[in-house]
Design a protein around this motif. Sequence first.
Motif, PDB file in Angstrom:
ATOM      1  N   HIS A 133       0.834  -1.197   0.000  1.00  0.00           N
ATOM      2  CA  HIS A 133       0.000   0.000   0.000  1.00  0.00           C
ATOM      3  C   HIS A 133       0.872   1.252   0.000  1.00  0.00           C
ATOM      4  N   VAL A 134       0.378   2.305  -0.648  1.00  0.00           N
ATOM      5  CA  VAL A 134       1.167   3.536  -0.739  1.00  0.00           C
ATOM      6  C   VAL A 134       1.453   4.142   0.634  1.00  0.00           C
ATOM      7  N   VAL A 135       0.585   3.935   1.610  1.00  0.00           N
ATOM      8  CA  VAL A 135       0.860   4.421   2.968  1.00  0.00           C
ATOM      9  C   VAL A 135       2.108   3.750   3.518  1.00  0.00           C
ATOM     10  N   ARG A 136       2.227   2.442   3.332  1.00  0.00           N
ATOM     11  CA  ARG A 136       3.409   1.712   3.809  1.00  0.00           C
ATOM     12  C   ARG A 136       4.676   2.184   3.107  1.00  0.00           C
ATOM     13  N   GLU A 137       4.592   2.443   1.809  1.00  0.00           N
ATOM     14  CA  GLU A 137       5.773   2.911   1.081  1.00  0.00           C
ATOM     15  C   GLU A 137       6.252   4.252   1.629  1.00  0.00           C
ATOM     16  N   ARG A 138       5.322   5.147   1.910  1.00  0.00           N
ATOM     17  CA  ARG A 138       5.730   6.447   2.441  1.00  0.00           C
ATOM     18  C   ARG A 138       6.349   6.311   3.835  1.00  0.00           C
ATOM     19  N   PRO A 282      -6.705  -2.382  -5.177  1.00  0.00           N
ATOM     20  CA  PRO A 282      -6.909  -2.001  -3.769  1.00  0.00           C
ATOM     21  C   PRO A 282      -5.723  -2.309  -2.872  1.00  0.00           C
ATOM     22  N   GLN A 283      -4.875  -3.242  -3.261  1.00  0.00           N
ATOM     23  CA  GLN A 283      -3.691  -3.495  -2.443  1.00  0.00           C
ATOM     24  C   GLN A 283      -2.811  -2.256  -2.359  1.00  0.00           C
ATOM     25  N   ARG A 284      -2.886  -1.390  -3.361  1.00  0.00           N
ATOM     26  CA  ARG A 284      -2.103  -0.167  -3.397  1.00  0.00           C
ATOM     27  C   ARG A 284      -2.889   1.050  -2.933  1.00  0.00           C
ATOM     28  N   TRP A 285      -4.209   1.100  -3.280  1.00  0.00           N
ATOM     29  CA  TRP A 285      -4.930   2.358  -3.166  1.00  0.00           C
ATOM     30  C   TRP A 285      -6.239   2.257  -2.391  1.00  0.00           C
ATOM     31  N   ALA A 286      -6.510   1.176  -1.716  1.00  0.00           N
ATOM     32  CA  ALA A 286      -7.745   1.095  -0.929  1.00  0.00           C
ATOM     33  C   ALA A 286      -7.776   2.196   0.129  1.00  0.00           C
ATOM     34  N   PRO A 287      -8.964   2.705   0.475  1.00  0.00           N
ATOM     35  CA  PRO A 287      -9.052   3.668   1.584  1.00  0.00           C
ATOM     36  C   PRO A 287      -8.441   3.065   2.848  1.00  0.00           C
ATOM     37  N   TRP A 288      -7.616   3.840   3.512  1.00  0.00           N
ATOM     38  CA  TRP A 288      -6.884   3.360   4.688  1.00  0.00           C
ATOM     39  C   TRP A 288      -7.770   3.510   5.920  1.00  0.00           C
ATOM     40  N   PRO A 289      -8.101   2.429   6.622  1.00  0.00           N
ATOM     41  CA  PRO A 289      -8.989   2.531   7.786  1.00  0.00           C
ATOM     42  C   PRO A 289      -8.444   3.470   8.853  1.00  0.00           C
ATOM     43  N   GLN A 294      -4.182  -1.772  13.372  1.00  0.00           N
ATOM     44  CA  GLN A 294      -4.470  -3.164  13.059  1.00  0.00           C
ATOM     45  C   GLN A 294      -3.773  -3.569  11.759  1.00  0.00           C
ATOM     46  N   PRO A 295      -3.575  -4.882  11.527  1.00  0.00           N
ATOM     47  CA  PRO A 295      -2.998  -5.315  10.249  1.00  0.00           C
ATOM     48  C   PRO A 295      -3.916  -4.921   9.100  1.00  0.00           C
ATOM     49  N   ILE A 296      -3.375  -4.227   8.110  1.00  0.00           N
ATOM     50  CA  ILE A 296      -4.162  -3.760   6.974  1.00  0.00           C
ATOM     51  C   ILE A 296      -3.543  -4.315   5.700  1.00  0.00           C
ATOM     52  N   ARG A 297      -4.228  -5.269   5.116  1.00  0.00           N
ATOM     53  CA  ARG A 297      -3.754  -5.847   3.865  1.00  0.00           C
ATOM     54  C   ARG A 297      -4.969  -6.245   3.032  1.00  0.00           C
TER      55      ARG A 297
END
Length: 357
Positions: A133-138, A282-289, A294-297
């Motif tokens: 996910h882009v959040v993880r990359e940042r 969605p693995q890259r761009w799903a809305p981030w909860p 929690q684990p988000i994948r």
Amino acid sequence: MRSVLVVVTRQIGDVLLTTPLIRAARRQWPDARIDVLGLEGTLGMLRGNPDIHTTIAMPMRASPVRWLRLFAGLWRRYDLALVADPGDRAHLIGWVAGRERAGLLAAGGGSHWWKRRALRHAVPLAGDLGDVHVVRERLALLAPWQGHAAPESALVGPSGEALPQALRQRLAPGYVVVHTPSMWRYKQWPPDHFRELIGLLALAGRQVVLTGGPGAGDRETVAAMEGAAPPDQLVDAGVLNFNQVAELLRGAALYIGPDTSVTHLAAACGTPVLAIFGPTNPQRWAPWPADGAQPIRFQRQAPKQSIGQVTLMQATLHCVPCGKAGCEDHRDSRADCLMAITPERVAAQALELLARR
């Protein structure tokens, strides 16, 4: 680090998805000055963000003189520049502003050699069909300073602002916010589908509140919903700033929308979200909860999947998600996968989510 500049010269949604990085930098260096540089018109998502000292807006296009003035004001002003955008312009700004630099590198690209040489730490992007996910990359931009510690990953939405009185007086308890416009056609769920969805929600006794930006395309798409439900059950929120949109979302029982920045904002506000996805992975761009702890994948493809307060729907076509700009791979392309998601299916899922509340 006494001063940090975060560079995110991309669209509104990208700015919001960078807030976990900003929050993690604030946790790492509590006393540092943290500024954010972005494009004019995109930084409203950061208004009221407690982790930021100031924002710096730059024009989409500027004359050479204006660029020189910007560079002169930024020259080696920061201990660290975090370049949360793989573009050449962002990396050049990071090199000018930061004595040390960490940055994102796009998959492929001939300009990597000079970017790598300018960076202390480089994070290669997975590409549209990657599984990070882009959040993880940042967040990975901070790896050299955080070691193996897992940084907090919650989004930080803009602070709330009072809604116009005329709008507040029309809102009924349990209202549902529906965002009908998309910036690009290949992400646009058909307006006729939205009209049917609104009618089904109204039949179930729900008030629908429509959101959209000030642009002609957004206003046209919102106006096309007129008559889809009785007047007291269909409210056009009009043009609101991001802080007012956040206030509206935080009071909603449910939000329904496509792959767009407002959908990411709804997730950041903790609102139950029903997202309608087409070609996008969605693995890259799903809305981030909202609960980033929690684990988000997300899965690459599933008719329905839920993590936290976010539920995401896709078509069951074999090509979903293609990671392209629609079937013809351009911004004005059709997207058969969005056509295939019926209003009845979305309404049934929405009513199920509402019943749980």
